[in-house]
Design a protein around this motif. Structure first.
Motif, mmCIF file in Angstrom:
data_model
loop_
_atom_site.group_PDB
_atom_site.id
_atom_site.type_symbol
_atom_site.label_atom_id
_atom_site.label_comp_id
_atom_site.label_asym_id
_atom_site.label_seq_id
_atom_site.Cartn_x
_atom_site.Cartn_y
_atom_site.Cartn_z
ATOM 1 N N GLN A 191 0.822 -1.213 0.000
ATOM 2 C CA GLN A 191 0.000 0.000 0.000
ATOM 3 C C GLN A 191 0.854 1.260 0.000
ATOM 4 O O GLN A 191 0.370 2.349 0.257
ATOM 5 N N MET A 238 -4.085 2.614 6.680
ATOM 6 C CA MET A 238 -5.155 3.586 6.400
ATOM 7 C C MET A 238 -5.343 4.616 7.511
ATOM 8 O O MET A 238 -5.922 5.674 7.279
ATOM 9 N N THR A 239 -4.913 4.281 8.729
ATOM 10 C CA THR A 239 -5.184 5.196 9.835
ATOM 11 C C THR A 239 -4.163 4.995 10.957
ATOM 12 O O THR A 239 -3.533 3.937 11.042
ATOM 13 N N ASN A 277 -12.744 3.819 8.972
ATOM 14 C CA ASN A 277 -13.940 3.496 8.200
ATOM 15 C C ASN A 277 -13.809 2.030 7.751
ATOM 16 O O ASN A 277 -13.069 1.715 6.828
ATOM 17 N N ALA A 327 -15.760 0.012 6.266
ATOM 18 C CA ALA A 327 -16.205 -0.306 4.901
ATOM 19 C C ALA A 327 -15.066 -0.067 3.905
ATOM 20 O O ALA A 327 -14.875 -0.835 2.956
ATOM 21 N N GLU A 328 -14.278 0.992 4.139
ATOM 22 C CA GLU A 328 -13.132 1.260 3.245
ATOM 23 C C GLU A 328 -12.080 0.163 3.368
ATOM 24 O O GLU A 328 -11.521 -0.299 2.393
ATOM 25 N N GLN A 384 -12.649 -2.894 4.217
ATOM 26 C CA GLN A 384 -13.205 -4.086 3.575
ATOM 27 C C GLN A 384 -13.080 -3.999 2.054
ATOM 28 O O GLN A 384 -12.784 -5.005 1.403
ATOM 29 N N SER A 385 -13.260 -2.780 1.491
ATOM 30 C CA SER A 385 -13.140 -2.642 0.025
ATOM 31 C C SER A 385 -11.714 -2.964 -0.415
ATOM 32 O O SER A 385 -11.510 -3.645 -1.416
ATOM 33 N N VAL A 386 -10.715 -2.481 0.352
ATOM 34 C CA VAL A 386 -9.317 -2.756 -0.028
ATOM 35 C C VAL A 386 -9.056 -4.266 0.066
ATOM 36 O O VAL A 386 -8.461 -4.869 -0.828
#
Ligand SMILES: Cc1cc2nc3c(=O)[nH]c(=O)nc-3n(C[C@H](O)[C@H](O)[C@H](O)COP(=O)(O)OP(=O)(O)OC[C@H]3O[C@@H](n4cnc5c(N)ncnc54)[C@H](O)[C@@H]3O)c2cc1C
Length: 400
Positions: free
Chosen positions: A36, A372-373, A380, A382-383, A385-387
């Protein structure tokens, strides 16, 4: 008696994501973060990657499938399984999964999606994969403490040949297997109450060739024992895995059990020789985080909105568990996440979650989140999970 030390510790490095521990969870984690585009340091106290799965000679990559023909763990868990046998499997090659696209062959009667690999080859291949992806590996480096603000870890204190140093970070993944970082940071943790039985897995050569000897059977959690069924123990004693003195005694007992086993083997095969023995303590369960949620073995086939992937039960065919993101962290330390055999599970679920494929599943998810954080309470999901889905992970059983 106490000795007061007056320490000034130099900061020698900094990174986006610091992964502590280079077992299967740490490898999956570091790989995912580097992909990432994050700067990643992986620190490992020994001198090879793989943890129990290599230095501990536990070389059976337990199943990615439910035993009834459905694969349930995907993503890096599958990538590492395939990597582990990319130069040849040592044993248990499941051709129904690896060579056949025919789903009808993946029946309950056929082999499960698990392999036996060579520890040394895997350790080298994993190291090369991480380096190619830009991970900086620090071997011989022990995490010994943290420098902490109110609810965040600012730096992890390490010791290696260069002495005592600090590594600054945005987020930390505790993949030490023993939840060391969470413990240092004062996050809530719980110890394995029952304690571990002695194990002495080792390799030998002899008239049957090169062989893994699984000396010291897996234990059965107290609440799942059938009355009257006894666990065969090598010594009448259990081990926490969290005390330096005890670990040294356990190691010596394990060496003695290896010798006993070999001498018995020699009664049938006089030229049998041990070729390698574990260089890390063979402890199955020690300490885990108490997360925002705790997964129980009764929660099989349960839908979790915040699932980060699925695992099966290596001991029986059928059960599938979705793993909630909230089992990976505690809100008490906002930039710390766990992966591998120290996530938040009950004692009976621990025996299911501690194995290699599950460690890879949580490793990938933990670090995808860490990239991500630096505050897991605000992530988030959901974000995330999308990745994970974009990387091939299937999150829910209903989507299989
Ligand atoms: C006897 C036995 C048999 C098993 N059988 C199987 C089996 O057949 N199949 C299966 O899938 N699983 C099996 N398991 C379980 C499985 O091997 C492990 O639970 C799994 O490999 C754990 O992976 P991990 O990455 O979470 O932890 P570990 O493999 O323990 O990795 C943690 C890493 O962190 C490093 N580390 C620890 N503390 C620090 C620190 N403070 N600073 C720096 N580095 C640190 C360690 O050196 C290690 O490399 C078995 C376990 C045992 C003990």
């Amino acid at each position: 008696m106490m000795i007061n030390e007056n320490l000034t510790t130099p900061v020698t490095a900094s990174c986006d994501v610091l992964v502590c521990g280079g077992g299967f969870a740490g490898i999956a984690a570091a790989l995912s973060a580097a992909r990432q585009g994050k700067s990643v340091i992986l620190l490992e106290k020994s001198f090879m990657l793989g943890g129990l799965g290599t230095a501990g000679l536990v070389t059976i990559y337990l199943p990615l499938c439910d035993g009834c023909g459905r694969q349930v763990s995907f993503g890096i868990a599958e990538e590492l399984l395939r990597l582990s046998i990319s130069l040849g499997a040592e044993d248990r090659y499941p051709d129904n999964w690896l060579d056949s696209d025919d789903p009808s062959r993946r029946t309950a009667q056929d082999k499960r999606f698990q392999v036996q690999y060579n520890a040394q080859l895997f350790a080298i291949l994993a190291e090369q994969l991480l380096v190619q992806n830009g991970v900086r590996i620090l071997y011989g480096t022990y995490a010994v403490g943290v420098s902490k603000g109110e609810d965040r870890i600012e730096a992890v204190i390490v010791e290696n040949k260069s002495g005592r140093q600090a590594i600054k970070l945005h987020s930390v993944v505790d993949a030490t297997g023993d939840c060391d970082i969470a413990h240092f940071a004062g996050a809530p943790t719980e110890n394995f109450k029952q304690g571990n039985v002695l194990a002495a897995w080792y390799y030998s050569v002899g008239q049957n060739g090169y062989k893994l000897n699984q000396v010291g059977a897996a234990d059965i959690p107290e609440d799942q024992k059938t009355p009257g069924r006894q666990v065969q123990m090598l010594v009448p004693r259990r081990f926490t895995g969290l005390d330096g003195e005890e670990i040294s005694e356990m190691t010596q007992l394990s060496h003695a059990a290896t010798l006993n086993h070999l001498l018995k083997k020699r009664e049938m095969d006089e030229n049998a020789l041990p070729v390698t023995m574990a260089t890390t303590p063979q402890i199955r369960m020690s300490r885990r985080i108490v997360g925002e949620a705790t997964l129980h073995d009764t929660q099989l086939h349960t839908f979790f909105e915040d699932s980060i992937g699925m695992v099966s039960d290596w001991r029986s065919r059928g059960p599938v568990y979705e793993v909630p993101f909230s089992t990976l962290y505690s809100a008490k330390v906002k930039n710390l996440i766990t992966a591998g055999r120290c996530t938040s599970v009950t004692d009976s679920m621990w025996d299911i979650m501690r194995v290699i494929p599950c460690c890879a599943v949580t490793g990938e998810a933990a670090v995808t989140a860490a990239a991500m954080t630096d505050d897991f309470t605000k992530l988030n999901v959901a974000e995330l999970q999308s990745v994970l889905q974009a990387n091939g992970v299937i999150l829910h059983e209903r989507d299989l």
